[in-house]
Write a protein that holds these residues in place. Structure first.
Motif, PDB file in Angstrom:
ATOM      1  N   UNK A  72       0.806  -1.222   0.000  1.00 13.46           N
ATOM      2  CA  UNK A  72       0.000   0.000   0.000  1.00 13.46           C
ATOM      3  C   UNK A  72       0.840   1.274   0.000  1.00 13.46           C
ATOM      4  N   UNK A  73       2.160   1.151   0.109  1.00 11.01           N
ATOM      5  CA  UNK A  73       3.018   2.324   0.267  1.00 11.01           C
ATOM      6  C   UNK A  73       2.940   3.246  -0.939  1.00 11.01           C
ATOM      7  N   UNK A  74       3.016   2.684  -2.130  1.00 15.25           N
ATOM      8  CA  UNK A  74       2.985   3.516  -3.336  1.00 15.25           C
ATOM      9  C   UNK A  74       1.662   4.263  -3.461  1.00 15.25           C
ATOM     10  N   UNK A  75       0.571   3.567  -3.157  1.00 13.46           N
ATOM     11  CA  UNK A  75      -0.745   4.202  -3.209  1.00 13.46           C
ATOM     12  C   UNK A  75      -0.845   5.308  -2.161  1.00 13.46           C
ATOM     13  N   UNK A  76      -0.313   5.039  -0.973  1.00 19.12           N
ATOM     14  CA  UNK A  76      -0.339   6.041   0.095  1.00 19.12           C
ATOM     15  C   UNK A  76       0.459   7.280  -0.292  1.00 19.12           C
ATOM     16  N   UNK A  77       1.621   7.063  -0.885  1.00 20.11           N
ATOM     17  CA  UNK A  77       2.437   8.197  -1.319  1.00 20.11           C
ATOM     18  C   UNK A  77       1.712   9.025  -2.369  1.00 20.11           C
ATOM     19  N   UNK A  78       1.020   8.360  -3.276  1.00 18.97           N
ATOM     20  CA  UNK A  78       0.249   9.059  -4.305  1.00 18.97           C
ATOM     21  C   UNK A  78      -0.864   9.895  -3.681  1.00 18.97           C
ATOM     22  N   UNK A  79      -1.556   9.330  -2.701  1.00 16.06           N
ATOM     23  CA  UNK A  79      -2.631  10.052  -2.022  1.00 16.06           C
ATOM     24  C   UNK A  79      -2.086  11.261  -1.259  1.00 16.06           C
ATOM     25  N   UNK A  80      -0.922  11.114  -0.652  1.00 16.46           N
ATOM     26  CA  UNK A  80      -0.321  12.217   0.098  1.00 16.46           C
ATOM     27  C   UNK A  80       0.095  13.359  -0.830  1.00 16.46           C
ATOM     28  N   UNK A  81       0.579  13.014  -2.022  1.00 17.47           N
ATOM     29  CA  UNK A  81       0.956  14.041  -2.995  1.00 17.47           C
ATOM     30  C   UNK A  81      -0.271  14.825  -3.457  1.00 17.47           C
ATOM     31  N   UNK A  82      -1.382  14.117  -3.682  1.00 25.80           N
ATOM     32  CA  UNK A  82      -2.619  14.794  -4.071  1.00 25.80           C
ATOM     33  C   UNK A  82      -3.123  15.690  -2.945  1.00 25.80           C
ATOM     34  N   UNK A  83      -2.998  15.195  -1.721  1.00 21.24           N
ATOM     35  CA  UNK A  83      -3.423  15.990  -0.569  1.00 21.24           C
ATOM     36  C   UNK A  83      -2.600  17.266  -0.449  1.00 21.24           C
ATOM     37  N   UNK A  84      -1.289  17.149  -0.623  1.00 19.05           N
ATOM     38  CA  UNK A  84      -0.430  18.329  -0.516  1.00 19.05           C
ATOM     39  C   UNK A  84      -0.769  19.361  -1.586  1.00 19.05           C
ATOM     40  N   UNK A  85      -1.054  18.899  -2.799  1.00 17.18           N
ATOM     41  CA  UNK A  85      -1.443  19.814  -3.871  1.00 17.18           C
ATOM     42  C   UNK A  85      -2.753  20.524  -3.531  1.00 17.18           C
TER      43      UNK A  85
END
Length: 294
Positions: free
Chosen positions: A252-265
């Protein structure tokens, strides 16, 4: 009858029909901005809220120009002992307080999200360090929600009562007072939507466990939940899933990182809009104070 500032429906129609003469062009321009906001997308997505924040900037730019008009300044000075002037002054401070609450919630969430991203990118410290950081993030979200719920509770306790007697008042003053009340009401409504968006859906412990159970049982349910969630809620759900899954966390790490990047944007867009709006709210309050202290 008292009306809540959190329900600005039909504002742009009710007031314009009640005025017996044509208001100043700037008041009409503010009316147009109000009507655009009222007609904007009612869905709570990051793009729709960002659009509304931009619309709020245009509205408050117009209000700030309105305070520069001699007729506005004269009306405020002449009516300085009237209760509506105090209401406008109190309202300007209230808007700044709510805007600050939203800015603080975004800042706190962004800082915790970046710490979490840093751990993921380094890929050091193993699962234990990541789990610790996830717990810190989820704890920080509880703090953010508590502050937001307090701010929302304060908003819902606000009731605007009609304390402005229109008898013997000129039409421009009537239009000005009505406009300023509507501007505050619409602004508070949009701030309420933003704070609710940042907070995400609230869940009791029981419903939270039910949600986790569904997550553990089937990926299909998780996908359905995620499809209906915003950027903040998606990260919350991904981290809850990470904490409760006993195996396969690394998947799930890659998916989590993707979600965090969207959140930061998303946070960055909101912060830019709020900062610009905050500066306008400051200018309006300063203008009002200068008029009263002149």
């Amino acid at each position: 009858m008292a009306s809540s500032p959190l329900n600005p429906k039909s504002h742009c129609h009710a007031r314009s029909n009640s005025l017996p003469s044509r208001p100043h062009p700037l008041i009409l321009q503010c009316d147009q901005h109000l009507c655009k906001l009222a007609a904007s997308d009612a869905t709570s997505s990051s793009s729709s809220i960002g659009h509304k924040l931009n619309g709020m900037q245009d509205l408050h730019d117009c209000v700030e120009k309105l305070f520069q008009l001699p007729l506005t300044q004269q009306a405020i000075v002449q009516e300085s002992q009237e209760k509506w002037v105090d209401e406008v002054l109190d309202g300007s401070l209230r808007l700044l307080d709510v805007c600050t609450a939203a800015k603080d919630a975004l800042l706190h969430t962004r800082e915790c999200a970046r710490e979490l991203q840093s751990i993921i990118r380094r890929r050091r410290g193993g699962e234990m360090e990541l789990t610790t950081e996830v717990r810190k993030y989820l704890t920080s979200r509880k703090v953010v929600r508590k502050a937001i719920h307090k701010a929302l509770g304060n908003l819902k306790g606000i009731e605007k009562k009609c304390t402005f007697a229109t008898a013997n008042k000129d039409h421009q003053t009537v239009a000005l007072v009505s406009l300023l009340r509507e501007v505050e009401a619409v602004t508070l409504t949009i701030f309420e939507s933003l704070l609710t968006f940042i907070s995400g859906p609230t869940q009791s412990k029981r419903s939270s466990w039910s949600f986790v159970s569904k997550l553990m049982q089937t990926k299909k349910v998780a996908c359905t939940q995620e499809a209906d969630a915003n950027e903040f809620a998606k990260v919350d759900m991904a981290l809850q899933s990470f904490m409760f899954q006993m195996t396969g966390k690394s998947d799930n790490i890659n998916d989590l990182q993707n979600q965090l990047e969207k959140l930061e944007s998303c946070i960055q867009d909101f912060e830019e809009g709020l900062e610009s709006l905050f500066r306008r709210l400051i200018k309006i309050r300063v203008s009002l104070l200068n008029i009263l202290n002149h």
